[in-house]
Design an enzyme around this catalytic site. Structure first.
Site, PDB file in Angstrom:
ATOM      1  N   PRO A  72       0.920  28.371   4.915  1.00 44.02           N
ATOM      2  CA  PRO A  72       0.102  29.344   5.413  1.00 44.02           C
ATOM      3  C   PRO A  72      -0.969  29.978   4.695  1.00 44.02           C
ATOM      4  O   PRO A  72      -0.713  31.151   4.594  1.00 44.02           O
ATOM      5  CB  PRO A  72       1.235  30.245   6.034  1.00 44.02           C
ATOM      6  CG  PRO A  72       2.473  30.086   5.203  1.00 44.02           C
ATOM      7  CD  PRO A  72       2.348  28.662   4.651  1.00 44.02           C
ATOM      8  N   CYS A  73      -2.061  29.364   4.268  1.00 40.87           N
ATOM      9  CA  CYS A  73      -2.942  30.047   3.670  1.00 40.87           C
ATOM     10  C   CYS A  73      -3.935  30.944   4.627  1.00 40.87           C
ATOM     11  O   CYS A  73      -4.585  31.755   3.934  1.00 40.87           O
ATOM     12  CB  CYS A  73      -3.831  28.806   2.923  1.00 40.87           C
ATOM     13  SG  CYS A  73      -4.587  27.742   4.083  1.00 40.87           S
ATOM     14  N   HIS A  74      -3.693  30.827   5.794  1.00 36.02           N
ATOM     15  CA  HIS A  74      -4.223  31.768   6.797  1.00 36.02           C
ATOM     16  C   HIS A  74      -3.784  33.170   6.558  1.00 36.02           C
ATOM     17  O   HIS A  74      -4.332  33.985   7.007  1.00 36.02           O
ATOM     18  CB  HIS A  74      -4.148  31.046   7.898  1.00 36.02           C
ATOM     19  CG  HIS A  74      -2.756  30.830   8.460  1.00 36.02           C
ATOM     20  ND1 HIS A  74      -2.103  29.776   8.659  1.00 36.02           N
ATOM     21  CD2 HIS A  74      -2.036  31.723   9.236  1.00 36.02           C
ATOM     22  CE1 HIS A  74      -0.946  29.862   9.023  1.00 36.02           C
ATOM     23  NE2 HIS A  74      -0.924  31.246   9.524  1.00 36.02           N
TER      24      HIS A  74
END
Lengths: 205, 164
Positions: free
Chosen positions: A175-177
């Site tokens: 989850p780099c978002h």
């Protein structure tokens, strides 16, 4: 036919020249099965429709290695996979069911964490270290690039965290978002700002 | 190096046509599968400057010889496998048995030269490297093969005019 000077031969052989889609698909499926059984496929891939567009999913025998947005150009992504992992790549539409199922649950709001084997080999060194820390940011929460730098053990490497996120080979699943700027603005995203908003909105709904 | 999937997409139909012409309908799909399986195995070691089309036809040629030898040794296999074939009548993919009979009646070198040149798109020089002999003998074999086919196979009823 490549030989325009010999159209008559082409006409003569026309009855065995027609190959329909069903035949092509049958042969491809047969090849995928036989090649899989012989251990000759190093990368399998397929695409899936999601609220953030068509995603390409590619897996090695170790696990999911690549999730790619359409904006990354899927053909280009496959060429990079051929160079960096192996050119023994086949499109196998009935594989990767578990990832697909979990993505569906995630986009329906019924899954907070992905639980599939990952192959992080496309990301090296500090970038991979950063990716390993990202799942610690809980669903629905965000962290700043600076906070992730601390979590990854290099508090000064804020820019390097930005690069690690921008080059994340497994967006959505890793989850780099959830990594945003310190001032609260969302910052860049490999899938574009709109996709980042969509994911963050989904998780806070 | 291109992903192998792209090799299958770009050349799959060509290889099937070549296999149909060389080994016939009953064995064409087996020959195709054997060809692409062997190609996939060898692909990472393929010279990046290699002509992929010629490489695939070369593999198909070897696989066709293997299949033909197996059938000659064990004719019962053919009888066993025929009922498993998809129906070939009334479907768009059904192809002309008369053409196959005519192809089958050609000497092997003529049949191969016709298939590799007209269906595989290879120049005679490349075909000579696969079948042996010179480029000129491959050219002649292809021309003789086509001449014979024109005589022995008139084409699908209604799809062609008078034999020229």
């Amino acid at each position: 036919m490549n030989h325009v000077a010999e159209p008559e031969a082409a006409t003569l052989l026309e009855p065995i020249s027609f190959v329909d889609v069903a035949t092509t698909e049958r042969l491809h499926a047969r090849l995928a099965t036989a090649a899989g059984a012989a251990g000759l496929v190093d990368v399998v891939y397929r695409t899936v429709d999601t609220p953030v567009g068509v995603l390409l999913l590619a897996a090695t025998r170790h696990g999911l290695a690549r999730v790619a947005y359409a904006s990354e150009d899927h053909d280009h992504v496959l060429e990079i996979l051929a160079e960096r992992i192996s050119p023994r790549i086949l499109h196998v539409p009935d594989r990767l069911e578990e990832v697909i199922r979990q993505l569906e649950e995630y986009f329906e709001g019924n899954r907070r964490r992905f639980d599939v084997p990952l192959d992080l080999s496309l990301s090296k060194g500090f970038r991979q270290t950063v990716l390993r820390t990202l799942p610690a940011i809980d669903y629905g929460r965000t962290a700043s690039y600076a906070e992730v730098a601390v979590a990854a053990g290099s508090p000064k490497a804020v820019r390097a965290v930005g690069t690690a996120c921008a080059t994340n080979p497994l967006p959505v699943v890793v989850p780099c978002h959830r990594v945003v700027r310190s001032d609260g603005s969302t910052g860049g995203y490999v899938g574009g700002a709109e996709a980042k908003h969509t994911l963050l909105d989904l998780e806070t709904a | 190096m291109k992903p192998f999937e792209q090799i299958v997409t770009e050349h799959g139909s060509m290889v099937l046509r070549v296999c149909r012409a060389v080994v016939g309908e009953a064995d064409a799909e087996d020959a195709w599968s054997e060809t692409f399986l062997a190609a996939l195995r060898a692909y990472p070691d393929l010279d990046r400057t290699a002509n992929v089309q010629a490489w695939l036809v070369t593999i198909a040629h070897r696989k066709a010889i293997d299949i033909t030898r197996t059938r000659a040794r064990d004719p019962v296999t053919i009888a066993e496998e025929v009922p498993d074939r998809p129906a070939t009548t009334g479907l768009p993919e059904a192809w002309d048995h008369d053409l196959w009979s005519a192809l089958q009646a050609l000497p092997p070198k003529q049949r191969q030269s016709v298939a590799y040149h007209y269906l595989g798109g290879l120049p005679h020089k490349d075909i000579a490297e696969i079948t042996g002999g010179t480029a000129e003998s491959a050219r002649r074999a292809a021309a003789d093969g086509i001449r014979t086919l024109r005589r022995t196979y008139a084409g699908r009823p209604g799809s062609r005019g008078e034999t020229r």
